[in-house]
Design a protein around this motif. Structure first.
Motif, PDB file in Angstrom:
ATOM      1  N   SER A 177       0.841  -1.138   0.072  1.00 35.47           N
ATOM      2  CA  SER A 177      -0.092   0.011   0.076  1.00 35.47           C
ATOM      3  C   SER A 177       0.771   1.147  -0.087  1.00 35.47           C
ATOM      4  N   VAL A 178       1.921   1.253   0.681  1.00 36.85           N
ATOM      5  CA  VAL A 178       3.034   2.669   0.843  1.00 36.85           C
ATOM      6  C   VAL A 178       4.384   2.204   0.651  1.00 36.85           C
ATOM      7  N   PRO A 179       4.665   1.678  -0.462  1.00 37.68           N
ATOM      8  CA  PRO A 179       6.132   1.297  -0.764  1.00 37.68           C
ATOM      9  C   PRO A 179       6.872   2.346  -0.679  1.00 37.68           C
ATOM     10  N   GLN A 180       6.418   3.509  -0.983  1.00 33.53           N
ATOM     11  CA  GLN A 180       7.811   4.709  -0.787  1.00 33.53           C
ATOM     12  C   GLN A 180       7.895   4.806   0.605  1.00 33.53           C
ATOM     13  N   LEU A 181       6.965   4.717   1.701  1.00 36.09           N
ATOM     14  CA  LEU A 181       7.304   4.789   2.925  1.00 36.09           C
ATOM     15  C   LEU A 181       8.170   3.547   3.506  1.00 36.09           C
ATOM     16  N   VAL A 182       8.023   2.503   2.986  1.00 38.23           N
ATOM     17  CA  VAL A 182       8.965   1.513   3.450  1.00 38.23           C
ATOM     18  C   VAL A 182      10.597   1.799   2.854  1.00 38.23           C
ATOM     19  N   ALA A 183      10.444   2.356   1.833  1.00 39.31           N
ATOM     20  CA  ALA A 183      11.926   2.688   0.882  1.00 39.31           C
ATOM     21  C   ALA A 183      12.607   3.781   1.993  1.00 39.31           C
ATOM     22  N   LEU A 184      11.620   4.822   2.393  1.00 36.82           N
ATOM     23  CA  LEU A 184      12.316   5.603   3.249  1.00 36.82           C
ATOM     24  C   LEU A 184      12.675   5.201   4.646  1.00 36.82           C
ATOM     25  N   ALA A 185      11.804   4.518   5.272  1.00 31.71           N
ATOM     26  CA  ALA A 185      12.190   3.924   6.664  1.00 31.71           C
ATOM     27  C   ALA A 185      13.496   3.016   6.635  1.00 31.71           C
ATOM     28  N   GLN A 186      13.734   2.419   5.497  1.00 32.44           N
ATOM     29  CA  GLN A 186      14.815   1.499   5.152  1.00 32.44           C
ATOM     30  C   GLN A 186      16.076   2.655   5.106  1.00 32.44           C
ATOM     31  N   ARG A 187      15.847   3.539   4.649  1.00 29.34           N
ATOM     32  CA  ARG A 187      17.205   4.591   4.684  1.00 29.34           C
ATOM     33  C   ARG A 187      17.486   5.287   5.844  1.00 29.34           C
ATOM     34  N   GLY A 188      16.429   5.303   6.580  1.00 31.69           N
ATOM     35  CA  GLY A 188      16.675   5.997   8.091  1.00 31.69           C
ATOM     36  C   GLY A 188      15.392   6.961   8.224  1.00 31.69           C
ATOM     37  N   SER A 189      15.594   8.064   8.907  1.00 24.66           N
ATOM     38  CA  SER A 189      14.385   8.817   9.455  1.00 24.66           C
ATOM     39  C   SER A 189      13.697   9.404   8.403  1.00 24.66           C
ATOM     40  N   VAL A 190      12.444   8.984   8.336  1.00 28.69           N
ATOM     41  CA  VAL A 190      11.507   9.803   7.478  1.00 28.69           C
ATOM     42  C   VAL A 190      11.444  11.233   7.568  1.00 28.69           C
ATOM     43  N   LEU A 191      11.178  12.002   8.629  1.00 27.00           N
ATOM     44  CA  LEU A 191      11.425  13.265   8.741  1.00 27.00           C
ATOM     45  C   LEU A 191      12.584  13.977   8.370  1.00 27.00           C
ATOM     46  N   GLU A 192      13.807  13.359   8.532  1.00 28.08           N
ATOM     47  CA  GLU A 192      15.067  13.804   8.126  1.00 28.08           C
ATOM     48  C   GLU A 192      14.937  13.937   6.423  1.00 28.08           C
ATOM     49  N   GLN A 193      14.224  13.093   5.771  1.00 28.14           N
ATOM     50  CA  GLN A 193      14.080  12.646   4.261  1.00 28.14           C
ATOM     51  C   GLN A 193      13.143  13.597   3.679  1.00 28.14           C
ATOM     52  N   ALA A 194      12.111  14.061   4.634  1.00 26.29           N
ATOM     53  CA  ALA A 194      10.954  14.752   4.511  1.00 26.29           C
ATOM     54  C   ALA A 194      11.013  15.923   3.293  1.00 26.29           C
ATOM     55  N   PRO A 195      11.937  16.855   3.218  1.00 24.42           N
ATOM     56  CA  PRO A 195      12.319  17.812   2.437  1.00 24.42           C
ATOM     57  C   PRO A 195      12.407  17.359   1.081  1.00 24.42           C
ATOM     58  N   ALA A 196      12.933  16.169   0.945  1.00 27.21           N
ATOM     59  CA  ALA A 196      12.899  15.531  -0.599  1.00 27.21           C
ATOM     60  C   ALA A 196      11.923  14.697  -0.788  1.00 27.21           C
ATOM     61  N   VAL A 197      10.781  14.460  -0.331  1.00 24.74           N
ATOM     62  CA  VAL A 197       9.781  13.833  -0.547  1.00 24.74           C
ATOM     63  C   VAL A 197       8.855  14.574  -1.406  1.00 24.74           C
ATOM     64  N   PRO A 198       8.568  14.420  -2.660  1.00 27.16           N
ATOM     65  CA  PRO A 198       7.927  15.026  -3.655  1.00 27.16           C
ATOM     66  C   PRO A 198       6.294  15.266  -3.339  1.00 27.16           C
ATOM     67  N   THR A 199       5.766  15.985  -2.582  1.00 29.42           N
ATOM     68  CA  THR A 199       4.524  15.972  -2.397  1.00 29.42           C
ATOM     69  C   THR A 199       3.689  16.846  -3.191  1.00 29.42           C
ATOM     70  N   THR A 200       4.348  17.793  -4.094  1.00 25.20           N
ATOM     71  CA  THR A 200       3.557  18.802  -5.001  1.00 25.20           C
ATOM     72  C   THR A 200       4.272  18.383  -6.575  1.00 25.20           C
ATOM     73  N   TYR A 201       3.569  18.501  -7.132  1.00 24.91           N
ATOM     74  CA  TYR A 201       3.875  18.011  -8.802  1.00 24.91           C
ATOM     75  C   TYR A 201       3.491  19.192  -9.821  1.00 24.91           C
TER      76      TYR A 201
END
Length: 458
Positions: free
Chosen positions: A182-206
């Protein structure tokens, strides 16, 4: 029992998956017959008249980020419309609150999260500790979305943010839905480390809007697809057997069965029906499909006089989500008149505006055994408490979707792989049970199924 000359391909199911598959097959020159057990095509895409206006009473939008849905709509000559910029809210802790920037409810902006008031001080403190949580280890077994998010952000984020977002997509329980599916992008982020620290790079606007609709309703998509296809409604397929020319399908009532022979078959039916039909021809796939559970839900569509819903008009909102932890009857409300320009314009001709509520989550089937009148009363009571709107509707439509949404339990992706591996080459499956429940994902599943079938014999 009647028989006939073998057909090229029979598609079972005239929801958007079956019709998209048949459309692709026909476009490549295949001779296709679509068999649908119900009286009409469309599956969970359906329109109905409410106060003299035909509006969607099933799915009302599709993701614009995936191309399959908008591309297919344009191919069959349907225009595309995007929702307004009105924002959705979340009704929790006694107020309608802003929905903070998130990835399926997983917060990506702590300042916005704090300002929203969605979490208690203790819940916010726990969410702030997410960067201290070690990266998710590569697991041999799948994990649920709820367990993954709770481990990183705490239970409150799951209960008040993830649950209502997932509830809108799957009508399910976050702690029983596969994170990988359901949310594979979240799994990939969590495997790399902190989701919050990666948040600025998460594209939520297109560059493109997130969602798309069709002026006049999403229900027009299956209607348009069916016009140029050979579709038989009221044709329930009861059995599927091997035949020297491919497959024999037993169709129609037991008192007057008909046998249809086809060289290839594509099943675009819910998991339980597909499992039953595969029992003889692909028992391994049948066994794998049988445990997939479904959630039932209901959509209640209201028409109000515009003058009676001034409080909704003034809110600037397109609706709200409801976390199950708050114990409300409804799980969401969409102010369709504020979200879609075509709905607003169509209602204006009748001096009405339309909005809808949805009820029902996985495991709450008994709640939907209530009468239509009770579902309407519950919806109006929750709307009044959430927004202050106490208007009396001029028209109401209740649409029940029994077993409407498949539940992707942990291990779902592996299950689907086993299903496909157990199918013979001249038999394929498609639909919401496999690769995603949204319209573009379901169409993608259909196109994948078509590609899996052997080419037509010369």
């Amino acid at each position: 029992m009647e028989t006939q000359e073998p057909l090229d391909v029979v598609v079972v199911g005239a929801g958007v998956a079956g019709l998209a598959a048949a459309h692709r097959l026909a476009a490549t020159g295949r001779r296709v017959l679509v068999l649908e057990g119900s009286p009409e095509v469309g599956g969970k895409l359906r329109r109905a008249s409410v106060a003299g206006v035909r509006v969607d009473v099933g799915a009302e939008a599709m993701l614009n980020r995936r191309p399959e849905g908008v591309d297919l709509a344009r191919v069959v000559g349907l225009p595309i419309e995007h929702p307004t910029t009105a924002s959705s809210r979340i009704w929790t802790r006694g107020a309608l609150r802003p929905l903070p920037r998130s990835l399926m409810g997983v917060p990506l902006d702590l300042a916005a999260l704090e300002a929203s008031g969605v979490l208690s001080p203790a819940g916010l403190l726990r969410a702030r500790q997410e960067p201290e949580v070690p990266p998710l280890q590569l697991l041999e077994e799948d994990i649920s979305v709820g367990d993954l998010v709770a481990e990183r952000f705490g239970d409150e984020v799951v209960d008040r943010l993830v649950e209502p977002l997932l509830g809108g997509v799957y009508a399910g329980n976050a702690r029983r839905i596969s994170a990988r599916a359901s949310v594979p992008q979240l799994v990939a982020l969590a495997q790399r480390g902190s989701v919050l620290e990666q948040a600025p790079a998460v594209p939520t606007t297109y560059d493109l809007p997130v969602f798309a609709g069709i002026p006049g309703g999403m229900g027009q998509l299956p209607e348009a697809l069916a016009r140029n296809l050979d579709v038989r409604t009221g044709a329930t397929v009861r059995e599927l057997h091997r035949h020297p020319d491919g497959f024999a399908l037993t169709v129609g009532p037991t008192t007057a069965p008909e046998q249809i022979v086809a060289t290839a078959v594509l099943l675009a039916t819910p998991a339980a029906a597909t499992s039953r039909l595969l029992a003889e021809v692909a028992p391994g796939a049948s066994i794998e499909l049988a445990p997939i559970e479904y959630a039932s839900m209901a959509v209640v569509t209201f028409a109000f006089r515009l003058a009676d819903v001034a409080v909704l008009e003034a809110s600037g909102s397109s609706g709200f989500l409801v976390p199950p932890v708050d114990g409300r009857r409804i799980k969401a409300s969409t102010f369709s008149f504020a979200k879609w320009g075509w709905v607003r314009a169509a209602g204006a001709e009748q001096d009405v505006v339309h909005l809808r509520t949805s009820l029902g989550r996985h495991g709450e089937e008994t709640a939907l055994q209530a009468s239509d009148e009770e579902l309407v009363a519950w919806s109006l009571a929750d709307l009044a408490e959430a927004t202050g709107c106490t208007a009396v509707p001029v028209d109401v439509h209740v649409q029940r979707w029994g077993g409407g949404l498949p539940q992707y339990a942990p291990g779902h992706l592996e299950r689907v792989a086993r299903v496909r591996a157990a199918l013979p080459p001249d038999l394929a499956v498609a639909g919401a049970a496999y690769d995603g429940v949204g319209i573009p994902a379901v169409i993608g599943s259909a196109l994948r199924a078509v590609d899996a079938l052997p080419a037509a014999q010369p």
